[in-house]
Design an enzyme around this catalytic site. Structure first.
Site, mmCIF file in Angstrom:
data_model
loop_
_atom_site.group_PDB
_atom_site.id
_atom_site.type_symbol
_atom_site.label_atom_id
_atom_site.label_comp_id
_atom_site.label_asym_id
_atom_site.label_seq_id
_atom_site.Cartn_x
_atom_site.Cartn_y
_atom_site.Cartn_z
ATOM 1 N N GLY B 135 0.837 -1.196 0.000
ATOM 2 C CA GLY B 135 0.000 0.000 0.000
ATOM 3 C C GLY B 135 0.871 1.244 0.000
ATOM 4 N N LEU B 136 0.331 2.336 0.568
ATOM 5 C CA LEU B 136 1.029 3.620 0.631
ATOM 6 C C LEU B 136 1.368 4.139 -0.763
ATOM 7 C CD1 LEU B 136 3.549 3.341 3.589
ATOM 8 C CD2 LEU B 136 1.333 4.422 3.538
ATOM 9 N N CYS B 137 0.514 3.845 -1.744
ATOM 10 C CA CYS B 137 0.794 4.360 -3.081
ATOM 11 C C CYS B 137 -0.364 5.183 -3.607
ATOM 12 C CB CYS B 137 1.144 3.241 -4.052
ATOM 13 S SG CYS B 137 0.115 1.791 -3.898
ATOM 14 N N GLY B 138 -1.049 5.917 -2.740
ATOM 15 C CA GLY B 138 -2.114 6.786 -3.225
ATOM 16 C C GLY B 138 -3.278 5.975 -3.744
ATOM 17 N N ALA B 325 3.327 6.418 -8.254
ATOM 18 C CA ALA B 325 2.244 6.810 -7.344
ATOM 19 C C ALA B 325 2.762 6.871 -5.920
ATOM 20 C CB ALA B 325 1.077 5.824 -7.460
#
Lengths: 132, 371
Positions: B135-138, B325
């Site tokens: 995760g942590l990719c917008g 991203a």
């Protein structure tokens, strides 16, 4: 006069140097290629490729593809290629056993097709280790 | 993930904190004060305890900022690696395209009957959905999943059955939680997609198509447009056109010889991405080139190679868009964290000064009362 051999997979160049002779497995049998071979284009089977450099033979496992031979330049495009020095014998044996077990368990056309492909690949890798 | 959520929550409560009235400070900070253990505040006055809490908060924001900054730099380095992987794959695809073109020229008049190009009436479609692992990719994973859901709805309306092949941990967990969507296989691409992973997807797709379980295979991945923009696209993977064209849903076909490469460069000190379109020069084959086997058999061997390379390119582009991203998401998180730190520091200093002023006032009042 030496042959220039190029073995390419999708993400890297496996071999790109001169050789004396190669023996390639195609769908219609094995062909040996010496310098000044007539230009041909052929499909490559899931099988081993033998390369000769100065009286020393080297084996590589190829996972099917295409080869173009012409003007002392051989270009082989394959899905995957592994030199026999890069293959771990035990891991290859295990993969072969798993592939055989999967083929026996396979039900239906689709699983059989997949299992057959996996089995041929595993067998090629083991053969590459056994052939000198 | 939790970190970026917290940061945005703190940012949204910024206006109330920057209010200069000390009374509002105490009302906002009271919930924090009640959560602190009573033993700590019994030896220290309540004002000092909340000062310490503010200081702890400033420290934790500083740490968060270090982490997000580091993640941004790591993602930038990985984009470069992903780019190199695409560049490494060029000799392969160039040669493949050349050969494909030439064989097609020779087979112009013949009727080609290769299983991978067979067009059948579509009763069932397989969707290959490429998502990321972390995760942590917008909005990256969400966009592609939304696109997949939209496509599934479209197919349901036409009355076509579907099955999903999910690549990537995020997509896997999404589809696992929804058992009403038939999923064929869960695969993972890992950090750098290689021919092995592409082969696994290709095997699955190949066997599904050849055994006539599905009649069409569509590939959903994110196309890398620029560092701040990526577009989820749907391409028809199978049946292949013998010329090697890749068509998307609207029928726009991209010629196989036109290749698009993205390059990470710097412009005016900022990282940007440039896309270049290459046209592979298709030289004529030497006319005496003989085919060892039937041209149809050769095409039969070439098209799986082409299939594999298409899947690998999709995986690589998807990875590059995920990294881009993540870079922009982490960069904005770092900016938010430094803004938050600044405002918290201001609040802290004002409180500290108010405390000192209060103590002075007390002493002076005490001294005056004595006199």
């Amino acid at each position: 006069m030496t042959l220039n051999l190029c073995v390419l997979t999708q993400n890297r160049i496996v071999w790109d140097s001169e050789v004396k002779e190669i023996i390639l497995s195609t769908n219609s049998g094995q062909i040996g290629v010496l310098p000044n071979h007539a230009p041909i284009a052929t499909a490559v089977d899931i099988d081993i490729l033998k390369i000769r450099l100065n009286n020393q033979w080297l084996t590589m496992a190829l996972m099917g593809g295409f080869a173009r031979i012409g003007n002392n330049e051989i270009t082989i495009l394959v899905n995957d290629a592994e030199k026999n020095s890069d293959i771990d014998p035990q891991e290859a044996e295990q993969t072969l056993e798993i592939a055989e077990a999967n083929l026996r368990k396979a039900e239906g056309k689709r699983q059989t097709i997949e299992a057959n492909l996996a089995l041929r690949r595993a067998r090629t890798r083991v053969e590459a280790l056994n052939t000198i | 993930m939790a970190c970026s959520n917290l940061t945005s929550m703190w940012v949204s409560s910024k206006p109330s904190l920057s209010d200069s009235s000390s009374l509002s400070f105490r009302t906002v900070l009271r919930p924090l004060h009640t959560s602190s253990p009573p033993s700590r505040s019994s030896s220290v006055s309540p004002l000092q305890a909340s000062l310490r809490e503010l200081r702890d908060r400033i420290d934790s924001v500083k740490n968060t900022q270090k982490i997000t900054e580091a993640m941004k730099l790591v993602a930038a380095a990985k984009v470069r690696r992903a780019q190199e992987a695409v560049v490494n794959g060029r000799p392969f695809s160039e040669t493949l395209v050349e050969v494909l073109y030439n064989i097609n020229e020779q087979l112009q008049t013949d009727d080609i009957d290769v299983p991978l190009t067979k067009i059948r009436p579509v009763k069932k479609v397989a969707l290959v959905v490429v998502t990321g692992d972390r995760g942590l990719c917008g909005g990256f994973n969400n966009f592609i999943i939304k696109k997949a859901e939209a496509r599934i709805k479209e197919l349901k309306e036409i009355g076509v059955e579907y099955t999903v092949i999910s690549v990537g941990k995020k997509g896997n967990s999404y589809f696992l939680r929804r058992p009403y969507i038939p999923v064929d296989k869960f695969l993972e691409a890992g950090n750098l997609p290689t021919a092995k992973e592409a082969q696994a997807v290709a095997d699955d797709v190949f066997s599904l198509f050849i055994s006539e379980e599905v009649d069409k295979v569509e590939l959903l991945y994110t196309k890398f447009v620029s560092l701040v923009k990526s577009e989820p696209v749907i391409h028809t993977l199978l049946p292949l056109s013998p010329k090697g064209e890749i068509c998307d849903l609207n029928g726009n076909c991209v010629d196989a010889a036109e290749d698009e490469l993205f390059r990470l460069t710097t412009k005016e000190g900022k990282l940007t991405v440039e896309r270049e379109t290459f046209r592979t020069p298709t030289a004529d084959f030497s006319p005496i080139l003989q085919f060892e086997q039937d041209p149809v058999q050769i095409l039969d061997a070439l098209l799986p190679l082409y299939l594999n390379s298409q899947i690998l390119r999709a995986l690589q582009e998807s990875l590059a868009s995920e990294l881009a991203a993540r870079m922009s998401a982490m960069s904005s998180a770092s900016d938010n964290a430094s803004d938050l730190k600044k405002s918290l520091s201001m609040v802290y200093n004002r409180k500290r000064q108010a405390k000192i002023t209060g103590e002075i006032l007390e002493i002076v009042a005490g001294a005056n009362a004595q006199v």
